[in-house]
Design a protein around this motif. Structure first.
Motif, PDB file in Angstrom:
ATOM      1  N   LYS B  66       0.833  -1.102  -0.089  1.00  0.00           N
ATOM      2  CA  LYS B  66       0.011   0.110  -0.098  1.00  0.00           C
ATOM      3  C   LYS B  66       0.872   1.126  -0.021  1.00  0.00           C
ATOM      4  O   LYS B  66       0.569   2.197  -0.836  1.00  0.00           O
ATOM      5  N   GLU B  67       1.864   1.084   0.994  1.00  0.00           N
ATOM      6  CA  GLU B  67       2.719   2.470   0.916  1.00  0.00           C
ATOM      7  C   GLU B  67       3.560   2.651  -0.333  1.00  0.00           C
ATOM      8  O   GLU B  67       3.706   3.776  -0.767  1.00  0.00           O
ATOM      9  N   GLN B  68       3.848   1.488  -1.068  1.00  0.00           N
ATOM     10  CA  GLN B  68       4.728   1.690  -2.402  1.00  0.00           C
ATOM     11  C   GLN B  68       3.718   2.022  -3.629  1.00  0.00           C
ATOM     12  O   GLN B  68       4.139   2.712  -4.114  1.00  0.00           O
ATOM     13  N   LEU B  69       2.549   1.780  -3.584  1.00  0.00           N
ATOM     14  CA  LEU B  69       1.461   2.165  -4.314  1.00  0.00           C
ATOM     15  C   LEU B  69       1.162   3.709  -4.058  1.00  0.00           C
ATOM     16  O   LEU B  69       0.794   4.311  -5.304  1.00  0.00           O
ATOM     17  N   GLY B  70       1.159   3.983  -2.967  1.00  0.00           N
ATOM     18  CA  GLY B  70       0.443   5.419  -2.532  1.00  0.00           C
ATOM     19  C   GLY B  70      -0.996   5.365  -2.906  1.00  0.00           C
ATOM     20  O   GLY B  70      -1.686   4.226  -2.391  1.00  0.00           O
ATOM     21  N   ASP B  71      -1.659   6.382  -3.037  1.00  0.00           N
ATOM     22  CA  ASP B  71      -3.003   6.299  -3.247  1.00  0.00           C
ATOM     23  C   ASP B  71      -3.483   5.684  -4.534  1.00  0.00           C
ATOM     24  O   ASP B  71      -3.290   6.139  -5.575  1.00  0.00           O
ATOM     25  N   TYR B  97      -8.904   1.477 -13.809  1.00  0.00           N
ATOM     26  CA  TYR B  97      -7.780   2.006 -13.504  1.00  0.00           C
ATOM     27  C   TYR B  97      -6.887   2.229 -14.929  1.00  0.00           C
ATOM     28  O   TYR B  97      -7.060   1.427 -15.833  1.00  0.00           O
ATOM     29  N   ASP B  98      -6.142   3.403 -14.912  1.00  0.00           N
ATOM     30  CA  ASP B  98      -5.462   3.727 -15.945  1.00  0.00           C
ATOM     31  C   ASP B  98      -3.884   3.899 -15.435  1.00  0.00           C
ATOM     32  O   ASP B  98      -3.705   4.841 -14.687  1.00  0.00           O
ATOM     33  N   PHE B  99      -2.890   3.058 -15.857  1.00  0.00           N
ATOM     34  CA  PHE B  99      -1.279   3.251 -15.371  1.00  0.00           C
ATOM     35  C   PHE B  99      -0.798   3.925 -16.458  1.00  0.00           C
ATOM     36  O   PHE B  99       0.492   4.400 -16.452  1.00  0.00           O
ATOM     37  N   GLY B 100      -1.128   4.000 -17.680  1.00  0.00           N
ATOM     38  CA  GLY B 100      -0.446   4.413 -18.892  1.00  0.00           C
ATOM     39  C   GLY B 100       0.646   3.731 -19.064  1.00  0.00           C
ATOM     40  O   GLY B 100       0.632   2.365 -19.259  1.00  0.00           O
ATOM     41  N   GLU B 101       1.836   4.203 -19.264  1.00  0.00           N
ATOM     42  CA  GLU B 101       3.143   3.478 -19.377  1.00  0.00           C
ATOM     43  C   GLU B 101       3.975   3.243 -18.291  1.00  0.00           C
ATOM     44  O   GLU B 101       4.824   2.800 -18.328  1.00  0.00           O
ATOM     45  N   ASP B 102       3.409   3.586 -17.163  1.00  0.00           N
ATOM     46  CA  ASP B 102       4.120   3.308 -15.644  1.00  0.00           C
ATOM     47  C   ASP B 102       4.252   2.028 -15.229  1.00  0.00           C
ATOM     48  O   ASP B 102       3.305   1.682 -14.737  1.00  0.00           O
ATOM     49  N   GLU B 103       5.235   1.139 -15.589  1.00  0.00           N
ATOM     50  CA  GLU B 103       5.682   0.016 -15.529  1.00  0.00           C
ATOM     51  C   GLU B 103       5.354  -0.203 -13.907  1.00  0.00           C
ATOM     52  O   GLU B 103       4.976  -1.023 -13.323  1.00  0.00           O
ATOM     53  N   GLU B 104       6.321   0.585 -13.212  1.00  0.00           N
ATOM     54  CA  GLU B 104       6.670   0.523 -11.707  1.00  0.00           C
ATOM     55  C   GLU B 104       5.080   0.640 -11.179  1.00  0.00           C
ATOM     56  O   GLU B 104       4.872  -0.193 -10.164  1.00  0.00           O
ATOM     57  N   ALA B 105       4.355   1.474 -11.501  1.00  0.00           N
ATOM     58  CA  ALA B 105       3.066   1.808 -10.752  1.00  0.00           C
ATOM     59  C   ALA B 105       2.298   0.618 -11.004  1.00  0.00           C
ATOM     60  O   ALA B 105       1.482   0.004 -10.119  1.00  0.00           O
ATOM     61  N   THR B 106       2.599  -0.313 -12.372  1.00  0.00           N
ATOM     62  CA  THR B 106       1.549  -1.293 -12.580  1.00  0.00           C
ATOM     63  C   THR B 106       1.997  -2.431 -11.672  1.00  0.00           C
ATOM     64  O   THR B 106       1.118  -3.004 -11.066  1.00  0.00           O
ATOM     65  N   LYS B 107       3.265  -2.824 -11.628  1.00  0.00           N
ATOM     66  CA  LYS B 107       3.772  -3.764 -10.617  1.00  0.00           C
ATOM     67  C   LYS B 107       3.396  -3.658  -9.002  1.00  0.00           C
ATOM     68  O   LYS B 107       2.710  -4.394  -8.412  1.00  0.00           O
ATOM     69  N   ASN B 108       3.325  -2.194  -8.879  1.00  0.00           N
ATOM     70  CA  ASN B 108       2.916  -1.885  -7.461  1.00  0.00           C
ATOM     71  C   ASN B 108       1.258  -2.236  -7.126  1.00  0.00           C
ATOM     72  O   ASN B 108       0.945  -2.608  -6.282  1.00  0.00           O
ATOM     73  N   LEU B 109       0.738  -1.776  -8.156  1.00  0.00           N
ATOM     74  CA  LEU B 109      -0.740  -2.134  -8.273  1.00  0.00           C
ATOM     75  C   LEU B 109      -1.092  -3.499  -7.997  1.00  0.00           C
ATOM     76  O   LEU B 109      -1.908  -3.808  -7.133  1.00  0.00           O
ATOM     77  N   TYR B 110      -0.520  -4.387  -8.686  1.00  0.00           N
ATOM     78  CA  TYR B 110      -0.812  -5.589  -9.023  1.00  0.00           C
ATOM     79  C   TYR B 110      -0.412  -6.322  -7.460  1.00  0.00           C
ATOM     80  O   TYR B 110      -1.264  -7.231  -6.732  1.00  0.00           O
ATOM     81  N   ASN B 111       0.803  -5.761  -6.846  1.00  0.00           N
ATOM     82  CA  ASN B 111       1.317  -6.177  -5.647  1.00  0.00           C
ATOM     83  C   ASN B 111       0.233  -5.917  -4.859  1.00  0.00           C
ATOM     84  O   ASN B 111      -0.317  -6.758  -3.715  1.00  0.00           O
TER      85      ASN B 111
END
Lengths: 312, 527
Positions: B66-71, B97-111
């Motif tokens: 949760k902390e990594q992903l933020g809001d 949800y829309d992450f665009g091209e943000d892979e890091e954010a995608t990973k964090n969201l899945y996690n």
């Protein structure tokens, strides 16, 4: 002493064994009767031990028959061998086992030998007190004794001992002699002893067989053997034996056997000694003494085998 | 006969009074005990260890995700969907949800999603009773439950406008799958897990039937899901081979070296027996588990090390039995005794065999007891075989001893060589030395031959006929004696010779050696 009318305990017929080109035992035949001590005499390498090994089952005879207590060794091996006991060459047993255990193990191979019998033979050879010691601690004499105990354990009809006095002290020899005589004369065992100690034979044996180069030359009693030395030897003491010899050479040439600085041995009949002394005196020789010398077994033996006997 | 027994008795006494014999037996025993006790520690395979999964670790993971992903709401997008019906136009709002091209954010969201799912679904889970890392079922069901939960969430992300009847069918399937997975995890029911994965695979066009078959079989064995991870993995391994074997029988051919080769008659019989035994073992819950395998191999390791000293003992006994007596002259009291010489020969041979077999039994017993005490006697499986169409078994101790015998043929041949020399010579040292040298040169020759490759003429060498273990015990892998890969599916006799050929070969070899020994002792004169 042997009663020739009874069945022999051991019959050896035409026993022959050849090692390569050498015939160690050459058609030997003889019978051994219950109650006698038979001496087997011969120079080294004569075939004594080979013959004994043949009888005891170490060596297969090339030819010939061995019958022990009425059983042919070839066809009834175990029955025949159960009547035989003995020592071949030196008595050797399991050195790390006690004397008693050695005897027990040997007893197991025979039928019906009780522990009492083991104690009895140990007593007989004077080893009762040391029976539980390992054989390796025993002296040669003690080993001979334990070997004898083993040989007697199953009350054999035939007892064969190869040079049994080897290593025994005089007391032991005496004891052995008594045991053997007891066995033969009291218990009716047929005893065969080989030895090169002729004096031993003389004291122990009733009959003697002489073997040389694998052939059995003669079997006779001790008395017969001694008589074979064609009469007696007389030792004449004189100051000049050479002159005496010259005087006697005309009529007794072949009879003079030995000459020393002051004696002359002559082998003549008792009836002739008177005449012989007269001839010497008439011839001018002085006579300081005349003594009858017993003819020995050794001399008789040497004569029969043609020399080469190992005399201790 | 009584004479032979008496002689035999004496021979046993003689040997038992030798210090060397007892010293070697003592060393042999100690080595056997140590080897069988510590085999697992020395050689034990690594336990399959998973990361700990419990309430606090899930909470911690959720917090960090949760902390990594933020809001998460910052990725939420809204859109309007316009649906044209026959008479009307409906406008619906949709959220995604829309992450665009943000892979890091995608990973964090899945996690974050995963951890929130775990956190949510395991609220009522009794971690103390069924720790997830310990049993295979809890681990598998946990994974399956998470997977199904996630599928459901992703499935629900499909915008309304794209939802059709196929979507709905799948929705139902995932729900069912989720329900089974939940039941499997919470009720510890393996069968429900199998149902869950069946539903899971049904979504894919190519269904992995092997896995379903295997898991169904495991479910039969482990109904309440109590088996450990490593145990289940082991069973899994067995079942893979089992089903491949069945498949081979079905096809009548075997896949090896990149192509199918038809099954030979003996190979077919072998596989059929193996399948039948496995059926029986699975039905009786007595297949070779991880623990069984370790225990069984510990025993055999103890035996194989103990045997090294038994070989020394056997060669000394056989090599000295007659030559020592000839050398010391103690043979005389045997020759003079009223026993035929062949009886002495037989008694000596029997006594030597007794010591070897007794020693063999001792090391078998010792290692069995040691392993039984350290790893549990129940871990020592009996040996199964097929006879007259039904599966039979022999108790482990007996099997271990028979195994010892079958694997000791080579030793017995060398012992016989020592005995042959002993019968023909006064030199006990030569008897022991020559047979020891033969063992070593045999090993060296084999080393060279192995480099030379396999040829038909080699089948006639003694070496290739002496190890009959795999020929006698064709189903060793099934009692944990070998890894399944090397046993069940590969040719059970690595050498292309039948048991019959090897047996006749060994009988001829033995008779020849015995005859030379007999000729040397019984027929010759003793000087």
């Amino acid at each position: 002493m042997a009663d020739q009318s009874i069945e022999p305990a051991l019959i050896i017929k035409d026993a022959t064994k050849t090692f390569g080109k050498k015939t160690a035992v050459d058609h030997i035949s003889f019978d051994l009767f219950p109650g006698e001590v038979f001496g087997f005499l011969g120079p080294n390498g004569a075939g004594k031990t080979t013959l004994i090994k043949m009888v005891m089952g170490f060596i297969r005879p090339d030819e010939g028959t061995i019958i022990i207590n009425g059983f042919n060794r070839k066809t009834h091996y175990e029955k025949a061998m159960s009547s035989i006991g003995g020592i071949v060459e030196n008595p050797e047993m399991y050195a790390n086992l006690s004397a008693r255990l050695n005897l027990k193990m040997y007893a197991r191979l025979h039928d019906n030998i009780s522990d009492e019998r083991i104690n009895e033979v140990l007593e007989m050879v004077g080893l009762s007190e040391r029976a539980d010691e390992a054989i390796r601690k025993f002296s040669l004499g003690m080993k001979q004794r334990i070997g004898l105990a083993q040989s007697l354990l199953h009350r054999p009809k035939v007892l064969i001992l190869d040079e049994p006095t080897n290593g025994l002290d005089p007391a032991g020899i005496h004891q052995l002699r008594d045991i053997l005589k007891h066995c033969a004369h009291e218990e009716g065992v047929a005893v065969m002893v080989s030895s090169h100690l002729l004096s031993e034979m003389q004291l122990m044996c009733d009959r003697i067989g002489i073997i040389n180069k694998g052939k059995l030359l003669q079997i006779c009693s001790i008395e017969e053997l001694m008589n074979q030395a064609n009469g007696s030897i007389y030792r004449i003491k004189t100051s000049d034996p050479v002159r005496a010899k010259k005087i006697l050479s005309e009529s007794y040439d072949h009879s003079i056997t030995h000459l020393t600085a002051d004696t002359l041995d002559i082998e003549i009949d008792e009836s002739q000694i008177n005449e012989c002394v007269r001839v010497l005196i008439n011839g001018g020789s002085d006579i300081l003494g005349v003594q009858k010398v017993e003819s020995s077994l050794e001399e008789a033996f040497l004569e029969i085998t043609g020399g080469g006997i190992d005399i201790e | 006969m009584s004479k032979i027994l008496a002689l035999y008795h004496n021979e046993m006494i003689k040997f038992s009074h030798q210090l060397l014999v007892w010293a070697l037996i003592a060393i042999m025993s100690v080595v056997t005990i140590l080897a069988s006790t510590f085999y697992v520690k020395m050689n034990g395979e690594e336990e399959f260890v998973m990361d700990q999964v419990d309430k606090s670790s899930i909470t911690a993971s959720y917090d960090s995700a949760k902390e990594q992903l933020g809001d998460p709401n910052r990725f939420v997008k809204h859109s309007t969907i316009r649906i044209q019906t026959s008479s009307d136009v409906i406008e619906l709002f949709s959220t995604y949800y829309d992450f665009g091209e943000d892979e890091e954010a995608t990973k964090n969201l899945y996690n974050y999603l995963n951890m929130s799912i775990c956190s949510a679904m395991l609220v009522n889970y009794d971690f103390d009773k069924y720790p997830i890392t310990q049993t295979a079922l809890s681990q598998n069901a946990y994974a399956e439950y998470t997977l199904a939960f996630r599928s459901l969430i992703y499935h629900n992300m499909t915008p309304f406008g794209e939802r059709d009847s196929a979507w709905y069918d799948e929705y139902c399937l995932i729900n069912q799958e989720l329900e089974f997975a939940r039941s499997a995890l919470f009720n510890h029911n393996y069968k429900d897990y199998v149902e869950a994965i069946k539903l899971h695979y049904s979504a894919y066009p190519i269904t992995d039937t092997l896995d379903i078959q295997i898991q169904s079989r495991i479910a039969e064995v482990d109904v309440n899901g109590e088996m450990s991870v490593s145990e289940t993995l082991h069973l899994n391994e067995i079942l893979v081979n089992y089903f491949i074997a069945k498949d081979c029988l079905l096809k009548g051919a075997e896949f090896s070296g990149g192509s199918y080769t038809p099954l030979t008659e003996s190979r077919r019989a072998d596989l059929e027996d193996a399948v039948q035994i496995l059926d029986y073992q699975l039905a009786h819950h007595s297949y070779a588990s991880y623990e069984n395998s370790n225990a069984s191999q510990s025993v055999m390791f103890g035996i194989s090390l103990g045997r090294l000293f038994l070989i020394v003992l056997a060669i000394i006994i056989a090599g000295s039995s007659i030559s020592n007596e000839l050398a010391t002259g103690s043979i005389k009291s045997l020759i003079i005794a009223p026993v035929k010489r062949w009886k002495i020969f037989v008694a000596k041979l029997l006594a030597i065999l007794t010591w070897i077999l007794g020693g063999g039994f001792l090391i078998t017993l010792l290692s069995t007891i040691c392993v039984g005490c350290t790893q549990g006697f129940s871990s020592l499986l009996p040996y199964f075989y097929v006879s007259g169409g039904s599966v039979k078994s022999i108790p482990f101790l007996l099997f271990a001893f028979l195994y010892f015998l079958a694997s000791s043929i080579e030793m017995l041949v060398y012992v016989l060589v020592a005995f042959v020399i002993s019968c023909n010579s006064k030199n006990a040292g030569a008897a022991c030395g020559i047979s020891t040298a033969l063992i070593m040169s045999g090993e060296i020759i084999n080393l060279f031959l192995e480099g030379y490759g396999r040829h038909t003429w080699m089948d006639f060498l003694p070496y290739y006929n002496m190890d009959i273990t795999s020929k006698v015990f064709s189903h060793l892998p099934l009692c944990g004696q070998q890894t399944l890969d090397s046993g069940l599916l590969s040719e059970s006799s690595p050498i292309g010779l039948s048991l019959g050929f090897s047996t006749i070969y060994l009988i001829i070899l033995t008779i020849t050696l015995l005859w030379i020994a007999y000729d040397g002792f019984v027929r010759k004169d003793i000087q």
